[in-house]
Motif scaffolding. Sequence first.
Motif, short mmCIF file in Angstrom:
data_model
loop_
_atom_site.label_atom_id
_atom_site.label_comp_id
_atom_site.label_asym_id
_atom_site.label_seq_id
_atom_site.Cartn_x
_atom_site.Cartn_y
_atom_site.Cartn_z
N SER A 241 0.87 -1.18 0.00
CA SER A 241 0.00 0.00 0.00
C SER A 241 0.90 1.23 0.00
N ILE A 242 0.78 2.06 -1.04
CA ILE A 242 1.65 3.23 -1.19
C ILE A 242 0.79 4.48 -1.03
N ILE A 243 1.12 5.31 -0.06
CA ILE A 243 0.30 6.46 0.30
C ILE A 243 1.00 7.75 -0.10
N ASN A 264 -6.84 4.73 6.80
CA ASN A 264 -7.81 3.77 7.33
C ASN A 264 -7.99 2.58 6.40
N SER A 265 -8.04 2.87 5.10
CA SER A 265 -8.20 1.80 4.12
C SER A 265 -6.98 0.88 4.12
N THR A 266 -5.79 1.45 4.23
CA THR A 266 -4.56 0.65 4.25
C THR A 266 -4.56 -0.33 5.41
N LEU A 267 -4.98 0.13 6.59
CA LEU A 267 -5.00 -0.76 7.75
C LEU A 267 -5.99 -1.90 7.57
N ASP A 278 -0.90 -13.42 2.23
CA ASP A 278 -0.02 -12.65 1.36
C ASP A 278 0.94 -11.80 2.19
N LYS A 279 2.05 -11.43 1.60
CA LYS A 279 3.00 -10.53 2.25
C LYS A 279 2.51 -9.09 2.08
N THR A 280 2.46 -8.35 3.16
CA THR A 280 1.92 -7.00 3.11
C THR A 280 2.96 -5.99 3.60
N GLY A 281 3.11 -4.91 2.85
CA GLY A 281 4.02 -3.84 3.24
C GLY A 281 3.37 -2.48 3.02
N MET A 282 4.07 -1.42 3.41
CA MET A 282 3.52 -0.07 3.30
C MET A 282 4.62 0.94 3.01
N LEU A 425 -13.97 3.78 -0.21
CA LEU A 425 -12.59 3.49 -0.58
C LEU A 425 -12.19 2.07 -0.17
N THR A 426 -12.42 1.70 1.08
CA THR A 426 -11.96 0.40 1.56
C THR A 426 -12.64 -0.75 0.82
N ILE A 427 -13.95 -0.65 0.63
CA ILE A 427 -14.69 -1.70 -0.07
C ILE A 427 -14.17 -1.88 -1.49
N ASN A 428 -14.01 -0.77 -2.20
CA ASN A 428 -13.56 -0.86 -3.59
C ASN A 428 -12.12 -1.37 -3.70
N THR A 429 -11.29 -1.03 -2.72
CA THR A 429 -9.90 -1.50 -2.74
C THR A 429 -9.84 -3.01 -2.53
#
Length: 442
Positions: A241-243, A264-267, A278-282, A425-429
Motif C-alpha cells: 500500500s503506497i500512500i 484507514n483503508s490501508t490498515l 499474502d505478504k503486506t508492506g507499506m 474506498l476500503t470496499i472498492n480496494t
Amino acid sequence: MQFIRSLYLHPVFFWYVTGLSLLFLGSHVFVPLYDVAWMATLALLALFAFDMYLLYRADGVVAKRRLPKKMSNGDANPVSIQVQNKYGFVAHLQLIDELPVQFQKRDFGHEVHLRTGEHHEFHYQLRPVDRGEYHFGQLIVYASSPLKLIKRRYGFQKNESVPVYPSIIQMQQYDFLAIHNRLSAIGLKKIRRIGHTQEFEQIKEYVTGDDIRTLNWKATAKQNQLMVNQYQDERSQPVYSIIDMGRTMKMPFNGLTLLDYAINSTLAFSNVALKRKDKTGMIAFSKDISTHIPAKSKITHLNAIMEQLYKVDTEFSDTDFGRLYGHLKRKVTHRGLLLLYTNFEHMSALKRQLPYLLGLSKQHVLVVIFFENAELEDIVKGKANNLQDVYHKTIAEKFSLEKKLMQRELQKYGIQSILTSPEKLTINTINKYLEIKARGLL
C-alpha cells in the motif's frame, strides 16, 4: 482553599441574602420587621450549616470514566461513565466531563438523581477526525442534598489521555465479516476465478469427490493406484500500500482528509491480505520516502504497519513520483501488487506522472486509486434553479468528466485504476484486490 473550590452556593441562597438585607433596611422604618429579619437569618444559617454538614461529613460520590485503550479515527468511539451515591440520602448529581480540546465541545453534561448506594452508568460517543494524543481533563461531579442550598464539587481522573489510531473499528468490522462469510452485506463482490490461479501443493491418493482432471498419470502408474495433484491458492505474494502524502491529499471530506481515508483503508486492507497469507508492506512518500515497511506475511506484522500509519501526516508540497519509482526499483525487486493512493485533480497532473506510472506497471501490477470530488458530485446531481446554479453545475460536470477521462487514460496504457468516493474506498480496494487474485494477474 480546597474546601472553597469544592463549595458551590445555590443561586437561591443569594436571593435569601438580598431579601434579608431589604428586611434589615426596612427594620429602621418598621420595628417589628427587625425581629423577623433576625429569625429568618438564623433559620437560613442553620439550614446552610446542616446542608454543608450533610455534604462534607464524608466523601459521598465515586465516579469513573472508562476509555478505550486506543480510539479509531473517523469512527464513533464509546466512552462510559460510572457513578455511585454513598450518601445516606437521595443525591442530585451533575456530571461534567472535560473533553479534549480537539472536539471543541464545552456544553457536555449529564444529571441524575441517585438513592443511597445506587449505581448509575451512561454512555456517549466521540468521533475524532485527527490522529494523535487526546487529553481529557477532569471528570467533575457536583453533588447536592435534597435541600439544594449548596453543591459539593468532586474531581476524578485528571489529565487522562488516549491515542487516536487509524480506524481499528473499521479493520475489525471487515475482519469479522470475512470470518463469517458476510462480506457481500457491505458491498464486497464474489469474483469468479478465471484460468489456473492455484499453485501445486502435493500429490495425494484419489478419494471420491476429487476432480478427475487433476489425475497425475505418472504417479498413478508408479503407485498402481489413482493419484491426484492437490493445489492451493497462491500465497505469500508481496502487496504494497503506497500512500501519497502530498498537498492534494489534504482535501477534507466529512471531517477527514483524503490522507486519513487512505490510512484507514490501508490498515483494513492489510489485515485482509495478511489473513489471506499474502505478504503486506507499506510505503508513504511525498518529496522523499518517509516510510518503508517491507512486505511480510506474519499476522503480527500488522502492528508495525499500524504504528507507522499513526505517524503519517500530510506534507504541503508536490509529490515526487520519480523518487518513488527509483526507490521501488531498488528496494522491491520481486513482482508484486502496488496499491497507490493518490489524487489527481487535472489531466495535466496525471500526464506529468504518467511515465513513472508506466515504469512501475511494467515491473509490478499497479493499481492507481484516486478520488471523486463528493461535493462536486452533489452539485452535478442537484437541480439548477437559476443562472448561477447552471454555471456551477456546468463547471462541476466538467471536473467530474475529467476524472473519468483520467481513468480511461490509465486503462489505455493497461494500468489498473479505482475512481471512488472516500466513504467507499476500503470496499472498492478490497474488491480490486480479490479481482486481481481471482484473475491471476499477480
